[in-house]
Scaffold this motif. Sequence first.
Motif, PDB file in Angstrom:
ATOM      1  N   GLN A 134      27.567  74.613  24.078  1.00 19.25           N
ATOM      2  CA  GLN A 134      28.317  74.731  25.330  1.00 19.25           C
ATOM      3  C   GLN A 134      28.096  73.504  26.214  1.00 19.25           C
ATOM      4  O   GLN A 134      29.027  72.982  26.828  1.00 19.25           O
ATOM      5  CB  GLN A 134      27.889  75.999  26.076  1.00 19.25           C
ATOM      6  CG  GLN A 134      28.717  76.320  27.307  1.00 19.25           C
ATOM      7  CD  GLN A 134      30.194  76.543  26.999  1.00 19.25           C
ATOM      8  OE1 GLN A 134      30.553  77.039  25.939  1.00 19.25           O
ATOM      9  NE2 GLN A 134      31.057  76.163  27.923  1.00 19.25           N
ATOM     10  N   LYS A 135      26.857  73.018  26.244  1.00 15.95           N
ATOM     11  CA  LYS A 135      26.517  71.857  27.083  1.00 15.95           C
ATOM     12  C   LYS A 135      27.256  70.606  26.612  1.00 15.95           C
ATOM     13  O   LYS A 135      27.846  69.889  27.423  1.00 15.95           O
ATOM     14  CB  LYS A 135      24.997  71.625  27.052  1.00 15.95           C
ATOM     15  CG  LYS A 135      24.531  70.479  27.908  1.00 15.95           C
ATOM     16  CD  LYS A 135      24.659  70.808  29.368  1.00 15.95           C
ATOM     17  CE  LYS A 135      24.070  69.710  30.223  1.00 15.95           C
ATOM     18  NZ  LYS A 135      24.418  69.878  31.641  1.00 15.95           N
ATOM     19  N   VAL A 136      27.249  70.345  25.300  1.00 11.69           N
ATOM     20  CA  VAL A 136      27.913  69.132  24.816  1.00 11.69           C
ATOM     21  C   VAL A 136      29.432  69.256  24.963  1.00 11.69           C
ATOM     22  O   VAL A 136      30.116  68.265  25.238  1.00 11.69           O
ATOM     23  CB  VAL A 136      27.525  68.765  23.358  1.00 11.69           C
ATOM     24  CG1 VAL A 136      26.062  68.392  23.270  1.00 11.69           C
ATOM     25  CG2 VAL A 136      27.870  69.838  22.365  1.00 11.69           C
ATOM     26  N   PHE A 137      29.955  70.471  24.846  1.00 10.06           N
ATOM     27  CA  PHE A 137      31.392  70.672  25.058  1.00 10.06           C
ATOM     28  C   PHE A 137      31.758  70.408  26.515  1.00 10.06           C
ATOM     29  O   PHE A 137      32.723  69.696  26.809  1.00 10.06           O
ATOM     30  CB  PHE A 137      31.813  72.088  24.662  1.00 10.06           C
ATOM     31  CG  PHE A 137      33.203  72.439  25.100  1.00 10.06           C
ATOM     32  CD1 PHE A 137      34.304  71.794  24.545  1.00 10.06           C
ATOM     33  CD2 PHE A 137      33.428  73.394  26.074  1.00 10.06           C
ATOM     34  CE1 PHE A 137      35.603  72.105  24.959  1.00 10.06           C
ATOM     35  CE2 PHE A 137      34.711  73.708  26.480  1.00 10.06           C
ATOM     36  CZ  PHE A 137      35.793  73.064  25.926  1.00 10.06           C
ATOM     37  N   GLU A 138      30.995  70.967  27.446  1.00  6.28           N
ATOM     38  CA  GLU A 138      31.269  70.770  28.880  1.00  6.28           C
ATOM     39  C   GLU A 138      31.197  69.295  29.249  1.00  6.28           C
ATOM     40  O   GLU A 138      32.034  68.795  30.011  1.00  6.28           O
ATOM     41  CB  GLU A 138      30.290  71.578  29.732  1.00  6.28           C
ATOM     42  CG  GLU A 138      30.593  73.064  29.750  1.00  6.28           C
ATOM     43  CD  GLU A 138      29.511  73.872  30.463  1.00  6.28           C
ATOM     44  OE1 GLU A 138      28.557  73.269  31.006  1.00  6.28           O
ATOM     45  OE2 GLU A 138      29.633  75.113  30.471  1.00  6.28           O
ATOM     46  N   GLU A 139      30.208  68.593  28.714  1.00  9.03           N
ATOM     47  CA  GLU A 139      30.075  67.166  29.013  1.00  9.03           C
ATOM     48  C   GLU A 139      31.242  66.362  28.443  1.00  9.03           C
ATOM     49  O   GLU A 139      31.724  65.431  29.085  1.00  9.03           O
ATOM     50  CB  GLU A 139      28.742  66.632  28.492  1.00  9.03           C
ATOM     51  CG  GLU A 139      27.568  67.101  29.340  1.00  9.03           C
ATOM     52  CD  GLU A 139      26.245  66.469  28.934  1.00  9.03           C
ATOM     53  OE1 GLU A 139      26.217  65.610  28.027  1.00  9.03           O
ATOM     54  OE2 GLU A 139      25.217  66.835  29.550  1.00  9.03           O
ATOM     55  N   ALA A 140      31.711  66.738  27.264  1.00  6.77           N
ATOM     56  CA  ALA A 140      32.867  66.052  26.667  1.00  6.77           C
ATOM     57  C   ALA A 140      34.114  66.296  27.515  1.00  6.77           C
ATOM     58  O   ALA A 140      34.910  65.378  27.770  1.00  6.77           O
ATOM     59  CB  ALA A 140      33.095  66.546  25.243  1.00  6.77           C
ATOM     60  N   GLN A 141      34.266  67.505  27.996  1.00  5.10           N
ATOM     61  CA  GLN A 141      35.404  67.870  28.844  1.00  5.10           C
ATOM     62  C   GLN A 141      35.346  67.123  30.183  1.00  5.10           C
ATOM     63  O   GLN A 141      36.355  66.593  30.649  1.00  5.10           O
ATOM     64  CB  GLN A 141      35.362  69.388  29.067  1.00  5.10           C
ATOM     65  CG  GLN A 141      36.663  69.990  29.522  1.00  5.10           C
ATOM     66  CD  GLN A 141      36.535  71.496  29.678  1.00  5.10           C
ATOM     67  OE1 GLN A 141      35.543  72.009  30.194  1.00  5.10           O
ATOM     68  NE2 GLN A 141      37.551  72.213  29.242  1.00  5.10           N
TER      69      GLN A 141
END
Length: 197
Positions: free
Chosen positions: A57-64
């Motif tokens: 979730q963290k890496v997805f949010e940062e990518a977004q």
Amino acid sequence: MSAKIEIDTEALIKDTAKKIFFGEGRFNATTQEIADAAGVNRTLINYYFRSRDMLFQKVFEEAQEEEFRLTKIIVDSDLPLKEKVSRHLDIFFEQTKKYPYLEIYMVTQMNQGSCYKDKEAMNTLLDKFYLEIGLEMDKGNINKMRPEQFVLNFASLTSFPVSMRPLFQETMGFTKEQYDKLLEERKDIILKTLFIH
């Protein structure tokens, strides 16, 4: 553990997870596989992120967030609209080379309700973009349509070949390198499709 080492270790774990999840498309990779690839002890992943899902979730949010940040810089710039679209395409296709499965995951997450957290900021950005599109239509540089339709065309021409890559690459019989080349050719095709002049 010093603060710098902690930051470096946390960043290493996130970067490794991004490569595995979005670069290799291994969405079901275990914390042990991520730890092995990062060269760290698995307990460190739990220490920094508590679970594999929270790391994901963290890496997805940062990518977004990174995608929104780069888009905002382009939209807020004083460049003509066609140049803004051109710059966005450069960044988008460069990112897809590094993380070919990110777009697939983003679409999946959006379908599950994980949209941008700051909807107001996104709406403000879109309103500015719509206004610029309308002005270009008035100048005769873009075919007349609702600005939202232009955005849908832009997003479809850009994202669809990337999010459908596994299917297209397989059915067209392309290697990874051949499909990368096909995507590189899309920038000019997209610009010629979207703009009259």
